[in-house]
Scaffold this active site. Structure first.
Site, PDB file in Angstrom:
ATOM      1  N   TYR A 172       0.896  -1.254  -0.096  1.00  0.00           N
ATOM      2  CA  TYR A 172      -0.028  -0.061   0.037  1.00  0.00           C
ATOM      3  C   TYR A 172       0.769   1.236  -0.070  1.00  0.00           C
ATOM      4  O   TYR A 172       0.671   2.082  -0.750  1.00  0.00           O
ATOM      5  CB  TYR A 172      -1.021  -0.013   1.256  1.00  0.00           C
ATOM      6  CG  TYR A 172      -2.030   1.227   1.124  1.00  0.00           C
ATOM      7  CD1 TYR A 172      -3.066   1.149   0.622  1.00  0.00           C
ATOM      8  CD2 TYR A 172      -1.692   2.170   2.136  1.00  0.00           C
ATOM      9  CE1 TYR A 172      -3.890   2.320   0.469  1.00  0.00           C
ATOM     10  CE2 TYR A 172      -2.626   3.191   2.117  1.00  0.00           C
ATOM     11  CZ  TYR A 172      -3.697   3.276   1.227  1.00  0.00           C
ATOM     12  OH  TYR A 172      -4.592   4.126   1.592  1.00  0.00           O
ATOM     13  N   LYS A 176       0.955   4.226  -3.095  1.00  0.00           N
ATOM     14  CA  LYS A 176       0.874   5.511  -2.868  1.00  0.00           C
ATOM     15  C   LYS A 176       1.762   6.548  -3.248  1.00  0.00           C
ATOM     16  O   LYS A 176       1.605   7.673  -3.545  1.00  0.00           O
ATOM     17  CB  LYS A 176       0.060   5.827  -1.513  1.00  0.00           C
ATOM     18  CG  LYS A 176      -1.145   4.986  -1.039  1.00  0.00           C
ATOM     19  CD  LYS A 176      -2.255   5.558  -2.076  1.00  0.00           C
ATOM     20  CE  LYS A 176      -3.710   4.921  -1.628  1.00  0.00           C
ATOM     21  NZ  LYS A 176      -4.634   5.197  -2.712  1.00  0.00           N
TER      22      LYS A 176
HETATM   23  N1  NAP Z   1     -10.081   5.754   4.789  1.00  0.00           N
HETATM   24  C1  NAP Z   1      -8.576   5.782   5.039  1.00  0.00           C
HETATM   25  O1  NAP Z   1      -8.465   5.990   6.096  1.00  0.00           O
HETATM   26  C2  NAP Z   1      -8.052   6.415   3.899  1.00  0.00           C
HETATM   27  C3  NAP Z   1      -6.677   7.125   4.141  1.00  0.00           C
HETATM   28  C4  NAP Z   1      -6.057   7.535   3.030  1.00  0.00           C
HETATM   29  C5  NAP Z   1      -6.260   7.228   1.978  1.00  0.00           C
HETATM   30  N2  NAP Z   1      -7.262   6.754   1.579  1.00  0.00           N
HETATM   31  C6  NAP Z   1      -7.679   6.389   0.121  1.00  0.00           C
HETATM   32  O2  NAP Z   1      -9.049   7.004  -0.142  1.00  0.00           O
HETATM   33  C7  NAP Z   1      -9.631   6.197  -1.317  1.00  0.00           C
HETATM   34  C8  NAP Z   1     -11.009   5.607  -0.900  1.00  0.00           C
HETATM   35  O3  NAP Z   1     -10.580   4.970   0.282  1.00  0.00           O
HETATM   36  P1  NAP Z   1     -12.054   4.337   1.354  1.00  0.00           P
HETATM   37  O4  NAP Z   1     -11.527   4.589   2.736  1.00  0.00           O
HETATM   38  O5  NAP Z   1     -13.256   4.930   0.731  1.00  0.00           O
HETATM   39  O6  NAP Z   1     -12.004   2.927   0.992  1.00  0.00           O
HETATM   40  P2  NAP Z   1     -13.164   1.762   0.879  1.00  0.00           P
HETATM   41  O7  NAP Z   1     -14.114   1.988   1.647  1.00  0.00           O
HETATM   42  O8  NAP Z   1     -12.502   0.322   0.950  1.00  0.00           O
HETATM   43  O9  NAP Z   1     -13.808   1.864  -0.561  1.00  0.00           O
HETATM   44  C9  NAP Z   1     -12.695   1.738  -1.859  1.00  0.00           C
HETATM   45  C10 NAP Z   1     -13.641   1.911  -3.077  1.00  0.00           C
HETATM   46  O10 NAP Z   1     -12.691   1.296  -3.997  1.00  0.00           O
HETATM   47  C11 NAP Z   1     -13.445   0.505  -4.820  1.00  0.00           C
HETATM   48  N3  NAP Z   1     -12.630  -0.388  -5.611  1.00  0.00           N
HETATM   49  C12 NAP Z   1     -11.522  -1.167  -5.289  1.00  0.00           C
HETATM   50  N4  NAP Z   1     -11.011  -1.773  -6.407  1.00  0.00           N
HETATM   51  C13 NAP Z   1     -11.575  -1.289  -7.364  1.00  0.00           C
HETATM   52  C14 NAP Z   1     -11.617  -1.433  -8.889  1.00  0.00           C
HETATM   53  N5  NAP Z   1     -10.506  -2.320  -9.140  1.00  0.00           N
HETATM   54  N6  NAP Z   1     -12.144  -0.712  -9.679  1.00  0.00           N
HETATM   55  C15 NAP Z   1     -13.014   0.192  -9.277  1.00  0.00           C
HETATM   56  N7  NAP Z   1     -13.241   0.077  -7.956  1.00  0.00           N
HETATM   57  C16 NAP Z   1     -12.393  -0.296  -7.002  1.00  0.00           C
HETATM   58  C17 NAP Z   1     -14.254  -0.278  -4.117  1.00  0.00           C
HETATM   59  O11 NAP Z   1     -15.369  -0.942  -4.679  1.00  0.00           O
HETATM   60  P3  NAP Z   1     -15.995  -2.241  -4.268  1.00  0.00           P
HETATM   61  O12 NAP Z   1     -17.278  -1.984  -3.215  1.00  0.00           O
HETATM   62  O13 NAP Z   1     -16.491  -3.066  -5.468  1.00  0.00           O
HETATM   63  O14 NAP Z   1     -15.181  -3.136  -3.248  1.00  0.00           O
HETATM   64  C18 NAP Z   1     -14.871   0.974  -3.117  1.00  0.00           C
HETATM   65  O15 NAP Z   1     -15.871   1.718  -3.751  1.00  0.00           O
HETATM   66  C19 NAP Z   1      -8.482   4.967  -1.433  1.00  0.00           C
HETATM   67  O16 NAP Z   1      -7.594   5.232  -2.762  1.00  0.00           O
HETATM   68  C20 NAP Z   1      -7.573   4.883  -0.233  1.00  0.00           C
HETATM   69  O17 NAP Z   1      -6.486   4.591  -0.459  1.00  0.00           O
HETATM   70  C21 NAP Z   1      -8.216   6.289   2.556  1.00  0.00           C
END
Ligand code: NAP
Length: 249
Positions: A172, A176
């Protein structure tokens, strides 16, 4: 009871209709919230999800709030789907103004260490978190450059900061850091075209990825991404932001 649906308002001064935004992985979590906030600001939002039924269900939730978004199917690891979507967008009057590369995966085991990590974890993580955004930038940038306007936001993470790089979740972290490199490269190649490209760290946010102990709400986590997606023409490009402030790479 469902509210009256508010269609996207005209969001650009040229009278050519609302700005059009594509948000990947928008069926849940931060992507869903970013889609919601952009729709509230009057943009026409294409809510992308790899499973269309999930995207349609998410769009229905927003319709209950009176927000109209268009669900589109997009697995960011599928080059054919990306090319087809770019072709479809080219055939439409508005093209594409905003790309939010939000879809992401965290596949390393919790506290996973480098020496225990597996090649397959790197391959799957890099395919979604790096190659997906890279292919999307390549496919969508021409639409933006031709029209002299574009905003690209890459959802990165403090875990990708070289400045604070440490152990744990190596696939991961590396993904990033690479995504941040993509931001710098694309920002450099689009200088002077009207396209602004930036990375954002949303902080630690309560989503399926972030878990229930995360301190931030999705609304707090989405704020800087939405700000970057709607920057004025003299806004920054090639930066990394958290809470609307630049942070080190
Ligand atoms: N949450 C945090 O604390 C945090 C912190 C730093 C950065 N981020 C970044 O913010 C972004 C969103 O994170 P989140 O927390 O909202 O994650 P999440 O709740 O796990 O949601 C991830 C989303 O990405 C989709 N996805 C995964 N693989 C995919 C693919 N091959 N094609 C299209 N869609 C795909 C998932 O779809 P499905 O429902 O089909 O699985 C889901 O809609 C990510 O890039 C993550 O790395 C998050």
């Amino acid at each position: 009871m469902a509210k009256k649906i508010i269609k996207p308002a005209s969001a650009d001064a040229s009278g050519q209709g609302p700005r059009i935004a594509l948000v990947t992985g928008a069926n849940r979590g931060l992507g869903f919230e970013i889609a919601r906030q952009l729709a509230r600001r009057g943009l026409k939002v294409l809510l992308a999800s790899r499973t269309l039924t999930k995207g349609r269900a998410a769009a229905k939730l927003l319709a209950v709030e009176g927000l109209e978004v268009e669900p589109v199917r997009l697995d960011v690891t599928d080059p054919d789907q990306i090319k087809t979507l770019a072709r479809d967008l080219r055939a439409r009057p508005g093209g594409l103004d905003v790309l939010v590369n939000n879809a992401g995966v965290l596949l390393d085991p919790r506290d996973g260490r480098f020496l225990d990590s597996r090649q397959a974890t790197y391959e799957r993580t890099l395919a979604t978190n790096v190659l997906g955004p890279l292919m999307l930038c390549q496919a969508m940038l021409p639409l933006m450059i031709e029209r002299g306007y574009g905003r690209i936001v890459n959802l990165s993470s403090g875990l990708g900061q070289l400045d604070e790089m440490g152990s744990g979740t190596p696939a991961y972290r590396i993904s990033k850091t690479a995504l941040n490199a993509l931001t710098r490269i694309v920002a450099s190649d689009t200088r002077g075209t009207g396209v602004l490209v930036n990375s954002v760290c949303p902080g630690w946010v309560r989503t399926e990825m972030g878990g229930t102990e995360a301190p931030r709400t999705v609304a707090q986590g989405a704020d800087t991404a939405v700000w970057l997606a709607t920057l004025p023409g003299d806004g920054p490009s090639g930066g990394f932001f958290r809470d609307r402030k630049q942070i080190p790479w």
